[in-house]
Write a protein that holds these residues in place. Structure first.
Motif, PDB file in Angstrom:
ATOM      1  N   PRO A 543       1.072  -1.270   0.009  1.00 48.40           N
ATOM      2  CA  PRO A 543       0.231   0.382  -0.039  1.00 48.40           C
ATOM      3  C   PRO A 543       1.144   1.569   0.187  1.00 48.40           C
ATOM      4  CG  PRO A 543      -0.287  -0.765   2.317  1.00 48.40           C
ATOM      5  CD  PRO A 543       0.847  -1.739   1.227  1.00 48.40           C
ATOM      6  N   VAL A 544       2.121   1.241   1.046  1.00 48.39           N
ATOM      7  CA  VAL A 544       3.034   2.688   0.458  1.00 48.39           C
ATOM      8  C   VAL A 544       3.198   2.627  -0.625  1.00 48.39           C
ATOM      9  CG1 VAL A 544       4.852   3.314   1.936  1.00 48.39           C
ATOM     10  CG2 VAL A 544       3.170   1.814   2.984  1.00 48.39           C
ATOM     11  N   ALA A 545       3.876   1.887  -1.270  1.00 40.58           N
ATOM     12  CA  ALA A 545       4.548   1.683  -2.742  1.00 40.58           C
ATOM     13  C   ALA A 545       3.136   2.439  -3.299  1.00 40.58           C
ATOM     14  CB  ALA A 545       5.242   1.340  -2.841  1.00 40.58           C
ATOM     15  N   ALA A 546       2.415   1.671  -3.699  1.00 39.09           N
ATOM     16  CA  ALA A 546       1.299   2.854  -4.348  1.00 39.09           C
ATOM     17  C   ALA A 546       0.430   3.433  -3.671  1.00 39.09           C
ATOM     18  CB  ALA A 546      -0.286   1.545  -3.775  1.00 39.09           C
ATOM     19  N   LEU A 547       0.285   3.984  -2.835  1.00 38.67           N
ATOM     20  CA  LEU A 547      -0.012   5.662  -2.216  1.00 38.67           C
ATOM     21  C   LEU A 547       0.919   6.089  -3.108  1.00 38.67           C
ATOM     22  CD1 LEU A 547      -1.091   8.077  -1.381  1.00 38.67           C
ATOM     23  CD2 LEU A 547       0.591   7.068   1.100  1.00 38.67           C
ATOM     24  N   LEU A 548       2.274   6.556  -2.799  1.00 36.08           N
ATOM     25  CA  LEU A 548       3.591   6.932  -3.832  1.00 36.08           C
ATOM     26  C   LEU A 548       3.281   7.530  -5.258  1.00 36.08           C
ATOM     27  CD1 LEU A 548       6.459   6.306  -1.375  1.00 36.08           C
ATOM     28  CD2 LEU A 548       5.679   8.280  -0.823  1.00 36.08           C
ATOM     29  N   ILE A 549       3.201   5.798  -5.240  1.00 39.53           N
ATOM     30  CA  ILE A 549       3.444   6.289  -6.969  1.00 39.53           C
ATOM     31  C   ILE A 549       2.274   6.699  -7.374  1.00 39.53           C
ATOM     32  CG2 ILE A 549       2.771   4.776  -8.712  1.00 39.53           C
ATOM     33  CD1 ILE A 549       4.110   2.417  -8.085  1.00 39.53           C
ATOM     34  N   ALA A 550       0.516   6.862  -6.917  1.00 37.45           N
ATOM     35  CA  ALA A 550       0.183   7.525  -7.043  1.00 37.45           C
ATOM     36  C   ALA A 550       0.245   8.902  -7.270  1.00 37.45           C
ATOM     37  CB  ALA A 550      -1.475   7.448  -6.606  1.00 37.45           C
ATOM     38  N   VAL A 551       0.575   9.180  -5.913  1.00 39.70           N
ATOM     39  CA  VAL A 551       1.471  10.893  -5.559  1.00 39.70           C
ATOM     40  C   VAL A 551       1.835  11.250  -7.281  1.00 39.70           C
ATOM     41  CG1 VAL A 551       2.457  12.280  -4.297  1.00 39.70           C
ATOM     42  CG2 VAL A 551       0.736  10.705  -3.379  1.00 39.70           C
ATOM     43  N   LEU A 560      -6.683  14.288 -10.648  1.00 40.24           N
ATOM     44  CA  LEU A 560      -7.317  13.386 -10.098  1.00 40.24           C
ATOM     45  C   LEU A 560      -7.871  11.759 -10.696  1.00 40.24           C
ATOM     46  CD1 LEU A 560      -9.488  15.121  -7.663  1.00 40.24           C
ATOM     47  CD2 LEU A 560      -6.894  14.842  -7.204  1.00 40.24           C
ATOM     48  N   LEU A 561      -8.398  12.167 -12.069  1.00 40.73           N
ATOM     49  CA  LEU A 561      -9.033  10.906 -12.278  1.00 40.73           C
ATOM     50  C   LEU A 561      -7.829   9.815 -13.515  1.00 40.73           C
ATOM     51  CD1 LEU A 561     -11.246   9.071 -13.437  1.00 40.73           C
ATOM     52  CD2 LEU A 561     -11.871  10.552 -15.591  1.00 40.73           C
ATOM     53  N   ALA A 562      -6.797  10.765 -14.078  1.00 40.24           N
ATOM     54  CA  ALA A 562      -5.932   9.453 -14.924  1.00 40.24           C
ATOM     55  C   ALA A 562      -5.606   9.224 -13.968  1.00 40.24           C
ATOM     56  CB  ALA A 562      -4.895  10.831 -15.775  1.00 40.24           C
ATOM     57  N   PRO A 563      -4.344   9.674 -13.604  1.00 37.93           N
ATOM     58  CA  PRO A 563      -3.932   8.344 -11.757  1.00 37.93           C
ATOM     59  C   PRO A 563      -4.490   7.160 -11.523  1.00 37.93           C
ATOM     60  CG  PRO A 563      -3.557  10.874 -11.495  1.00 37.93           C
ATOM     61  CD  PRO A 563      -4.099  10.939 -12.106  1.00 37.93           C
ATOM     62  N   VAL A 564      -5.403   7.461 -11.436  1.00 39.74           N
ATOM     63  CA  VAL A 564      -6.139   6.376 -10.651  1.00 39.74           C
ATOM     64  C   VAL A 564      -6.965   5.339 -12.102  1.00 39.74           C
ATOM     65  CG1 VAL A 564      -8.834   6.000 -10.390  1.00 39.74           C
ATOM     66  CG2 VAL A 564      -8.307   7.793  -9.251  1.00 39.74           C
ATOM     67  N   VAL A 565      -6.791   6.049 -12.910  1.00 42.02           N
ATOM     68  CA  VAL A 565      -6.915   4.946 -14.272  1.00 42.02           C
ATOM     69  C   VAL A 565      -5.481   4.419 -14.703  1.00 42.02           C
ATOM     70  CG1 VAL A 565      -7.113   4.585 -17.073  1.00 42.02           C
ATOM     71  CG2 VAL A 565      -8.409   6.153 -15.897  1.00 42.02           C
ATOM     72  N   LEU A 566      -4.075   4.970 -14.273  1.00 36.38           N
ATOM     73  CA  LEU A 566      -3.531   4.533 -14.625  1.00 36.38           C
ATOM     74  C   LEU A 566      -3.196   3.287 -13.808  1.00 36.38           C
ATOM     75  CD1 LEU A 566      -0.674   7.010 -15.821  1.00 36.38           C
ATOM     76  CD2 LEU A 566      -2.115   5.688 -16.838  1.00 36.38           C
ATOM     77  N   MET A 567      -3.295   3.705 -12.360  1.00 34.07           N
ATOM     78  CA  MET A 567      -3.107   2.443 -11.006  1.00 34.07           C
ATOM     79  C   MET A 567      -4.021   1.138 -11.126  1.00 34.07           C
ATOM     80  SD  MET A 567      -0.168   3.441  -9.319  1.00 34.07           S
ATOM     81  CE  MET A 567      -0.421   2.335  -8.151  1.00 34.07           C
ATOM     82  N   ILE A 568      -5.093   1.814 -12.117  1.00 37.16           N
ATOM     83  CA  ILE A 568      -5.900  -0.067 -12.090  1.00 37.16           C
ATOM     84  C   ILE A 568      -5.458  -0.063 -12.645  1.00 37.16           C
ATOM     85  CG2 ILE A 568      -8.053  -0.071 -12.996  1.00 37.16           C
ATOM     86  CD1 ILE A 568      -9.446   1.891 -11.033  1.00 37.16           C
ATOM     87  N   ALA A 569      -4.865  -0.058 -14.135  1.00 35.93           N
ATOM     88  CA  ALA A 569      -4.317  -0.523 -15.043  1.00 35.93           C
ATOM     89  C   ALA A 569      -2.904  -1.470 -15.259  1.00 35.93           C
ATOM     90  CB  ALA A 569      -3.893   0.765 -15.866  1.00 35.93           C
ATOM     91  N   VAL A 570      -2.284  -0.913 -13.789  1.00 35.83           N
ATOM     92  CA  VAL A 570      -1.450  -1.423 -14.130  1.00 35.83           C
ATOM     93  C   VAL A 570      -1.485  -3.019 -12.537  1.00 35.83           C
ATOM     94  CG1 VAL A 570       1.172   0.998 -14.545  1.00 35.83           C
ATOM     95  CG2 VAL A 570      -0.030   0.087 -12.073  1.00 35.83           C
ATOM     96  N   GLY A 571      -1.885  -2.391 -11.547  1.00 38.75           N
ATOM     97  CA  GLY A 571      -2.462  -3.491 -10.367  1.00 38.75           C
ATOM     98  C   GLY A 571      -3.002  -4.947 -11.381  1.00 38.75           C
TER      99      GLY A 571
END
Length: 757
Positions: A543-551, A560-571
């Motif tokens: 969770p910490v790594a995911a949060l830092l990448i999102a930031v 706000l939306l673009a990082p969410v899309v990218l994080m879902i994709a890489v997840g």
């Protein structure tokens, strides 16, 4: 800041190249010579002090003056004719062993800054097999077993022992410790050279095919090798400065990471540099290099900082191997980032258009091609491509159901050390070459009476999984005791870990004398504790790594939306890769599970490195959407321009990691990371993310939307009447601010030419 840095490096291009060359040469020597002084191959040394086996190791050192010896090897001595050892044979073995323990082994002359490993080995007698077919000796050498200097010392001792015993018609076999390490490395030497050659050949071949130029293929490799030397020296220097021991696998992982991302970043610059020269033929190389890096530098910086942030989170891990691996890779990536913004632009400025010689076709804009057709297809039918990508990722991800962690060594080579160990295990307990110990320490300062340990030794003899128990040994002040035992199974198996963490530890704790506490250590005990530490680290680091990448994505994309899309994709990419690896290794090859380090390493490499490609495509989509074109046209153009760079870079990076699969120890990591990078680059970045961007349109940048013009609304309303994107003019009439933006490169070139005059 980035533009100022790249502008300076391109203006002083020769100075920049010279400085990096000198640094690379000097720090390469430092890194290669001192790397083994800052690495530790003993897994138990990386455990937190609170764990049972770690406490036992401290008792061994503090109360008995001994430390676990990663080089301790077992020597089997038997008759040449296979007969039983006679009393005369026993005397010859004892005499020869004593002679070997008195003779100093001289190492070859060490290179500058390298340690001289010349030493006198410690040789002590061991067990005799019940049928008297062989006798064992224990030999210890000081040093890092992965250090070539110490390996040379071991080989000289091995050759001397074989010669001395042969004069008495006796043969010898070596197993455990440094013997197993050397045999494994010798077995992998040829394979490693072949794989390394193939990897370099793949990189050169891909670049030649893409750019039709030998310079574009070789210059990135030379540059990355130079940067790797600087990074190696920086990591060693940091480890020395802060007195940190690195895991022995760290240097090879750093090399693979730097080769992959270094070539990636150079490719990102090369493709954009070629595009810049094509669109602005009047611009000189220095101005084009500065403009190129200024445009791509933000994406490269964000991509590199994503990797740095992800691996820096390993500093929060309790398991020391993870805790030191993270900062080491983070430092290396920071060095690569600095080189990407200075050395690489300087090299582009030096070579200029000669980087693509003798090819000429690149000077003309091609409207067709695979990349253009892919961009047109994805942007025209985004829902179909998004659903197809999700189905593929979901099918692979389903394999992760029922995943298990394995701590067994998979795919070991059939070496002389393995055969010797098998011969020993047929006559003695399987764990005789890797004993475990129970350490008992007084908790009230009272002396421990030898008789008080009788119940413990008797109970341990009857405990499940114990083959033999030795006599208790007390330290000088009798405040601690050691009871050695041999397991009835191989120490590096899950069965051994279950036995040690269960019946053995329970029996030792229950029967410890009053006023004392018992601790168990050894290979199985250490890895049982490591499994507990790793499970806790996974729940923290993810969770910490995911949060830092999102930031970082938020700071780059200002959305706000673009990082969410990218994080879902890489997840989704991570889950799919883990599922595919589980299907292959746990179910397909019928292994107990996947390597215990795989989920964490895979998460960091696939999520952090895979995000590079998503950042590049998203940054280009944003750039195209800032122009007066429809969202679909913007996505099509973004895919068209970035697909060749992403596909080439993804294949290169995947090939670099896939080379790890040549070694049994890193087979799973090599396969999984290679597959993960392929999915990230070809599926996520070129299909799923562009498809989602098309469906979301400029809403992807919510709450900050690019300014719209009447042309936008008109084009989006009538886009279904338009022919394919490749038949349209590249840009519609631009408003004044856009015209100024397009004119900026020309003004920059004009200013540069005036400066040169």
């Amino acid at each position: 800041m980035i533009r100022k840095l790249t502008s300076f490096s391109t203006r002083h291009r020769w100075l920049t190249v010279i400085v990096w060359t000198v640094l690379g040469a000097a720090l390469s020597v430092v890194g290669n010579s001192m790397m083994y002084d800052v690495t530790d191959s003993q897994a138990g040394d990386f455990l937190p002090k609170k764990y049972d086996s770690a406490v036992a190791l401290r008792i061994a050192e503090e109360d008995f003056g001994t430390k676990p010896d990663p080089n301790a090897l077992t020597v089997l001595v038997a008759r040449d004719d296979g007969g039983k050892l006679t009393p005369a044979d026993q005397r010859r073995i004892a005499g020869t062993a004593a002679d070997l323990g008195r003779e100093r082994v001289t190492a070859p002359e060490p290179e500058p800054l390298m340690k001289d490993h010349s030493q006198t080995p410690r040789v002590s007698p061991g067990a005799v097999s019940p049928d008297k077919s062989f006798r064992l000796l224990t030999v210890s050498l000081d040093g890092n077993p992965t250090d070539p200097g110490l390996q040379d010392v071991y080989k000289k001792f091995r050759d001397r022992a074989e010669k001395e015993f042969a004069t008495a018609d006796l043969r010898v076999g070596f197993t455990g410790g440094i013997a197993s390490t050397v045999d494994d490395m010798d077995a992998e030497e040829t394979t490693g050279k072949v794989v390394s050659t193939l990897t370099m050949g793949l990189i050169v071949l891909l670049n030649v095919l893409v750019f039709r130029s030998l310079a574009a293929a070789l210059v990135p490799l030379i540059a990355v090798a130079l940067i790797g030397g600087v990074a190696s020296g920086a990591v060693v220097g940091a480890a020395k400065l802060f007195a940190i021991d690195l895991d022995s696998s760290t240097p090879s992982l750093i090399g693979v990471v730097l080769l992959g991302i270094g070539i990636d970043y150079f490719l990102f610059l090369l493709f954009r540099f070629r595009e810049q020269l094509r669109n602005h033929p009047e611009q000189n190389a220095r101005a084009a290099a500065a403009e190129t890096t200024g445009r791509v530098g933000g994406a490269i910086t964000s991509a590199a900082l994503t990797i740095v942030a992800a691996f820096a989170t390993l500093g929060l891990a309790s398991f020391g191997q993870f805790r030191v691996l993270g900062p080491a890779i983070a430092i290396s990536v920071l060095v690569m980032l600095l080189a990407s913004l200075t050395l690489m632009p300087a090299l582009l400025a030096v070579f200029g258009r000669g980087m693509f010689w003798p090819a000429r076709a690149w000077k003309k804009q091609h409207t067709g091609g695979i990349a253009a057709r892919l961009g047109d297809a994805v942007s025209s039918r985004p829902l179909r491509h998004a659903v197809g990508s999700l189905v593929l990722l979901g099918a692979l991800g389903a394999g992760a159901v029922g995943i298990k962690m394995s701590y067994d060594q998979q795919g070991a080579h059939e070496t002389a050390a393995v055969r010797t160990a098998e011969q020993i295990s047929r006559s003695l307990p399987a764990g005789v070459s890797d004993p475990h110990s129970v350490y008992v320490r007084s908790t009230n300062g009272a002396a421990i009476e030898p008789g008080s340990l009788t119940e413990m030794t008797r109970s341990l003899t009857k405990a499940e999984g114990v083959g033999e128990v030795g006599k208790p040994v007390l330290n000088k002040d009798r405040t601690a005791a050691r009871v050695d035992l041999f397991l009835s199974v191989e120490s590096d198996t899950q069965k051994a870990r279950d036995l040690v963490s269960g019946p053995v530890r329970e029996t030792a704790a229950r029967t410890a004398p009053e006023g004392t506490k018992a601790y168990v250590t050894g290979t199985a005990a250490v890895f049982a504790d490591i499994s507990t530490a790793v499970e806790k680290d996974l729940r923290l680091v993810f969770p910490v790594a995911a949060l830092l990448i999102a930031v970082i994505l938020f700071l780059l994309l200002r959305s706000l939306l673009a990082p969410v899309v990218l994080m879902i994709a890489v997840g989704l990419g991570f889950v799919a890769t883990l599922g595919a690896s589980t299907l292959l290794f746990q179910h397909g090859l019928d292994r107990p599970g996947v390597s215990f380090t795989l989920p964490l390493v895979l998460f960091l490499f696939v999520v952090a490195l895979g995000t590079d490609y998503n950042i590049l495509i998203t940054d280009r989509i944003r750039e195209e959407m800032a122009k007066p074109v429809s969202a679909r046209q913007a996505v099509a153009q973004a895919v068209r321009h970035t697909a060749p760079a992403i596909a080439t870079a993804g294949i290169v990076l995947a090939g670099s990691f896939a080379s790890l699969a040549a070694s049994p120890a890193t087979q799973e990591i090599g396969f999984a990371t290679g597959l993960g990078i392929i999915l990230s680059s070809l599926v996520l970045s070129l299909v799923l993310v562009p498809a989602l961007a098309t469906m979301l349109g400029r809403g992807l940048w919510w709450p900050r939307r690019p300014r719209r013009t009447p042309e936008h609304d008109y084009q989006e309303h009538h886009q279904h009447h338009q022919p394919s994107v490749d038949q349209q003019p590249q840009y519609a009439a631009a408003p004044a601010d856009h015209q100024q933006q397009y004119a900026a490169p020309a003004r920059f070139a004009q200013h540069d030419q005036q400066g040169r005059r």
